[in-house]
Design a protein around this motif. Structure first.
Motif, PDB file in Angstrom:
ATOM      1  N   ARG A   1       1.976   8.919   7.044  1.00 50.25           N
ATOM      2  CA  ARG A   1       0.541   8.732   6.850  1.00 50.25           C
ATOM      3  C   ARG A   1      -0.183  10.073   6.940  1.00 50.25           C
ATOM      4  O   ARG A   1       0.249  10.974   7.648  1.00 50.25           O
ATOM      5  CB  ARG A   1      -0.025   7.757   7.886  1.00 50.25           C
TER       6      ARG A   1
ATOM      7  N   THR B   1      -1.112   7.037   2.478  1.00 54.62           N
ATOM      8  CA  THR B   1       0.232   6.671   2.930  1.00 54.62           C
ATOM      9  C   THR B   1       1.256   6.987   1.863  1.00 54.62           C
ATOM     10  O   THR B   1       1.052   6.687   0.686  1.00 54.62           O
ATOM     11  CB  THR B   1       0.310   5.155   3.229  1.00 54.62           C
TER      12      THR B   1
ATOM     13  N   GLU C   1       0.820  -1.210   0.000  1.00 51.54           N
ATOM     14  CA  GLU C   1       0.000   0.000   0.000  1.00 51.54           C
ATOM     15  C   GLU C   1       0.854   1.259   0.000  1.00 51.54           C
ATOM     16  O   GLU C   1       1.961   1.268   0.512  1.00 51.54           O
ATOM     17  CB  GLU C   1      -0.978   0.003   1.184  1.00 51.54           C
TER      18      GLU C   1
END
Length: 175
Positions: free
Chosen positions: A167, A125, A88
């Motif tokens: 993040r 992210t 991710e």
């Protein structure tokens, strides 16, 4: 096409006639010291086309950047999908031509791209990595509030590179 105006810099997308700019960046042995060494003309063209394809497929790339005042090429900075594990996130990266080192452009550009990623693209992210001996890149990432995350094998250097993550919502340095 213009993408971002950040402080003293502006970014746009790569164009077919940008080969000389790309070569001035990615064929320079000093620039490429921590990225696996200088690229041949064919590999420079391939890398530029890969950035163009990334834009087409993902809507992002390592955008070429220029000084607002002079219009001179500074290098590139931007985003691309993260291809390592964990999968991710998007990767933040920056490469500067040697003549523009030491002027604060890498931090300025990266800070603007982080802001763009979170506020405009709503990415959750960001990830980044650097050659283990490239202390300037490490300093920039830490100043941007990236946190150490893991290591990944980076094929062009044959080494494990430290990686970092940031993040959405984590404290960002002011522009």
């Amino acid at each position: 096409m213009g993408i971002l105006g950040i402080g003293r810099l502006f970014m746009r997308t790569w164009e077919e006639d940008d080969f000389k700019l790309a070569r001035s960046l990615w064929s320079d042995p000093d620039v490429m010291t921590f990225l696996g060494g200088p690229l041949s003309d064919e590999k420079v063209r391939d890398k530029m086309h890969a950035e163009m394809a990334c834009l087409e497929k993902s809507g992002v790339q390592y955008w070429p950047m220029f000084e607002k005042e002079s219009g001179e090429f500074v290098g590139c900075c931007g985003l691309r999908p993260w291809v390592y594990t964990p999968p991710e996130g998007h990767e933040l990266g920056f490469h500067l031509v040697k003549a523009k080192w030491g002027r604060g452009y890498a931090f300025e550009a990266a800070q603007g791209v982080v802001k763009h990623a979170f506020e405009k693209l709503h990415l959750p992210t960001l990830r980044a990595g650097h050659h283990p001996q490239h202390l300037n890149s490490k300093k920039i990432l830490l100043k941007l509030k990236f946190r150490p995350a893991d290591e990944v094998f980076y094929k062009p250097t044959g080494l494990m590179h430290p990686t970092y993550e940031l993040r959405t919502g984590e404290s960002q340095p002011r522009m």
